[in-house]
Write an enzyme that holds these catalytic residues in place. Sequence first.
Site, short mmCIF file in Angstrom:
data_model
loop_
_atom_site.label_atom_id
_atom_site.label_comp_id
_atom_site.label_asym_id
_atom_site.label_seq_id
_atom_site.Cartn_x
_atom_site.Cartn_y
_atom_site.Cartn_z
N GLY A 1 47.28 1.34 -4.96
CA GLY A 1 46.24 1.90 -4.08
C GLY A 1 46.25 1.40 -2.65
O GLY A 1 45.23 1.47 -1.98
N ASN B 1 47.68 2.84 -0.17
CA ASN B 1 47.38 4.02 0.65
C ASN B 1 45.91 4.40 0.55
O ASN B 1 45.31 4.82 1.55
CB ASN B 1 48.27 5.21 0.23
CG ASN B 1 49.63 5.15 0.88
OD1 ASN B 1 49.76 5.34 2.08
ND2 ASN B 1 50.66 4.85 0.09
N HIS C 1 54.99 11.00 0.07
CA HIS C 1 56.20 10.74 -0.72
C HIS C 1 57.12 9.78 0.05
O HIS C 1 57.33 9.97 1.25
CB HIS C 1 56.93 12.07 -1.00
CG HIS C 1 58.11 11.90 -1.87
ND1 HIS C 1 58.02 11.71 -3.24
CD2 HIS C 1 59.43 11.85 -1.58
CE1 HIS C 1 59.23 11.58 -3.74
NE2 HIS C 1 60.10 11.66 -2.76
#
Length: 192
Positions: free
Chosen positions: A20, A22, A112
């Site tokens: 987590g 991000n 990604h």
Amino acid sequence: MKKSSGQIKIKTAVFISGTGSNLYNLIKFSFTKKSPIKICLVVSNNSKAKGLNFANKFKIKKKIFKFDKNDEKLAIDYLIKNKIEFICLAGFMHILSKNFKNKFNGKIINIHPSLLPKYKGLNTHLRALKNKEKNTGCTIHYVNSKLDSGRIILQKKIKILKNDTPITLKKRVLKQEHIAYPLAITKLFSNL
Ligand code: GRF
């Protein structure tokens, strides 16, 4: 979706499965005045995801769904009930069904760790190193019917160094991810 100007921010859910980092970064961003999003919900398919602690820390609602067929229907209903307008996938390790994606068509984005269209799927850093790539990076893109194939919103590129390993690369790319994700969201809503 509501306008990003003024007081009203876009009601956003972040989907995670792991660390987590991000999510943490997006939460911090969402607290800034310039952020067009407000993170109202953290969703995970993994009840042990470390990142869920950030939901606790910042008092954001969190919800676990297994995302199997029946459960997915519950997830959709829950998101609608909570008036979620936008979904950011951030290390969410589950492929959403066609039905789910149709329900939130054009409202789901993902980050990604590669320069798409190169290295879709897993183990991106290892594959980039094996192929002796000169550069790698990260991509924020819309989620569509094919894995890691939706329209690209923003990319950040870094050089691959001689001594890089998948671990060092992951660390350096992650740093770029934390810059890129808020920029991509800002870009998306800048002309609303
Ligand atoms: C990131 O590298 C992201 O690009 C990928 O999964 C990783 C999640 O990291 N989809 P974190 O959980 O946000 O730290």
